[in-house]
Design an enzyme around this catalytic site. Structure first.
Site, PDB file in Angstrom:
ATOM      1  N   CYS A  71      40.917  36.146  37.920  1.00  0.00           N
ATOM      2  CA  CYS A  71      40.784  36.572  39.162  1.00  0.00           C
ATOM      3  C   CYS A  71      42.196  36.507  39.883  1.00  0.00           C
ATOM      4  CB  CYS A  71      39.528  36.103  39.664  1.00  0.00           C
ATOM      5  SG  CYS A  71      39.323  36.666  41.582  1.00  0.00           S
ATOM      6  N   CYS A 107      41.580  35.640  43.746  1.00  0.00           N
ATOM      7  CA  CYS A 107      41.245  34.286  43.971  1.00  0.00           C
ATOM      8  C   CYS A 107      42.532  33.305  43.729  1.00  0.00           C
ATOM      9  CB  CYS A 107      40.390  33.625  42.758  1.00  0.00           C
ATOM     10  SG  CYS A 107      39.003  34.897  42.580  1.00  0.00           S
ATOM     11  N   ASP A 108      43.358  33.618  42.634  1.00  0.00           N
ATOM     12  CA  ASP A 108      44.156  32.497  42.044  1.00  0.00           C
ATOM     13  C   ASP A 108      45.945  32.815  42.339  1.00  0.00           C
ATOM     14  OD1 ASP A 108      42.134  30.736  41.439  1.00  0.00           O
ATOM     15  OD2 ASP A 108      41.967  31.795  39.427  1.00  0.00           O
TER      16      ASP A 108
END
Ligand code: NDP
Length: 310
Positions: free
Chosen positions: A134, A137-138
């Protein structure tokens, strides 16, 4: 047999939000957590894009707090997996992995989707230490670093474009000699100076002492020839598709060709009255916690209204 008014399946942001709303509406929701308590988010570390947390929040802590909030309003949250569904008539029948049977007037399916991985041992070894599925997300943790994105579809192009805004260099590892993505996404990555597309490449493994420091790659050269080499990278992002967790419902619910549950317009209603779908299991496009939470809310409101009609 146990009878419940509102059965919620799944414990990600969609399931827990549905449980908060259903609990507050006094419809006594029972929620089965599923295989991965807390859902996909618990695979990541810090969540920085969920409104209300200006400093970011530990993903596991956030999901625990979702749970506590649902419990505060009386949701009955249980470990266990729903392994079978029978929506042939109401009340609907569901079976758990302990072989318990329940009947439910309404069902909210919030089973999520799972990112596909290549199946390399190194993906597990470096999970959370350089391997991610992701970018949204990261990606932030890889600012000014070098990363690789695996895949040649729209998701891979989108993730590569997103990462290129943060990282110093983004490689795309594409197994075919072309991208599968739509034209607009192709053009976007091809024209981005920070993105380099490695066609006809596959990943054999990852290496690094403290997290990922590089990938072992193989490049196909003609019919029988290949070249193996190591590519230094700090992050390895998988973008080879997601699999919605909808297998047990396919006999009853309309799914799209990739398995996502089809819902009616912008409602969480499925083709079976009283059965609703929320979160990533019905969302091939956005796949964000905040979107899932919103759809869980809608599903609970729909369930409450549906119960009033019985
Ligand atoms: P896709 O299935 O479209 O693409 C998957 C990509 O991963 C392909 O390039 C595929 O290669 C590659 N791949 C699959 N398995 C492996 C493997 N084992 N090793 C290496 N590469 C692999 O998935 P997406 O998630 O990209 O998209 C899903 C759907 O969502 C699509 O319909 C897409 O159009 C849509 N979408 C739309 C967006 C938008 O419009 N903005 C954004 C994101 C998704 P190969 O081509 O060789 O099979």
């Amino acid at each position: 047999m146990e009878h419940v008014k509102c059965l919620i399946i799944g414990s990600g942001p969609a399931g827990y939000t549905a449980a908060i709303y259903a609990g507050r509406a006094n419809i006594n929701p029972v929620l089965y957590c599923g295989l991965q308590m807390g859902g996909q988010l618990t695979q990541t570390t810090i969540v920085e894009n969920f409104p209300g947390y200006p400093e970011g929040v530990d993903a596991n802590q956030m999901m625990m707090e979702f749970r506590q909030q649902a419990e505060r309003f009386g949701a009955d949250i249980r470990d266990g997996i729903i392994v079978k569904a029978d929506f042939s008539k109401r009340p609907y029948r569901l079976t758990t992995d302990r072989n318990d049977e329940l009947e439910a007037d309404t069902v909210i399916i919030a089973t999520g989707a799972s990112a596909k991985y290549l199946g390399l041992d190194d993906e597990k070894k470096y999970n959370g230490q350089g391997v991610s599925a992701c970018a949204t997300c990261d990606g932030f943790f890889y600012r000014k670093k070098v990363v690789a994105v695996v895949g040649g579809g729209d998701t891979a192009c989108e993730e590569a474009t997103y990462l290129a805004q943060l990282c110093s260099k983004v490689y795309m590892i594409v197994r075919k000699p072309y991208l599968r993505a739509s034209d607009i996404m192709k053009k976007r990555v091809e024209s981005n100076e920070k993105i380099e597309i490695l066609y006809e490449h596959n990943t054999l493994g990852l290496y690094g002492e403290n997290g990922v420091e590089g990938a072992h790659l193989v490049k196909r050269k003609g019919e029988a020839d290949e070249e193996r080499y190591d590519l230094p990278i700090d992050g390895f992002f998988l973008a080879i598709g997601h699999q919605p967790n909808t297998e047990i419902f396919k006999e009853w619910l309309e799914l799209d060709e990739t398995g996502y549950i089809k819902t009616q317009g912008d409602t969480p209603r499925t083709n079976i009255p009283g059965v609703f779908a929320a979160g990533d299991c019905a969302d091939p496009h956005y796949r964000q916690a905040i979107v899932a939470a919103g759809s869980g809310c809608k599903a609970a409101l729909e369930a409450e209204r549906y119960l009033q009609t019985l």
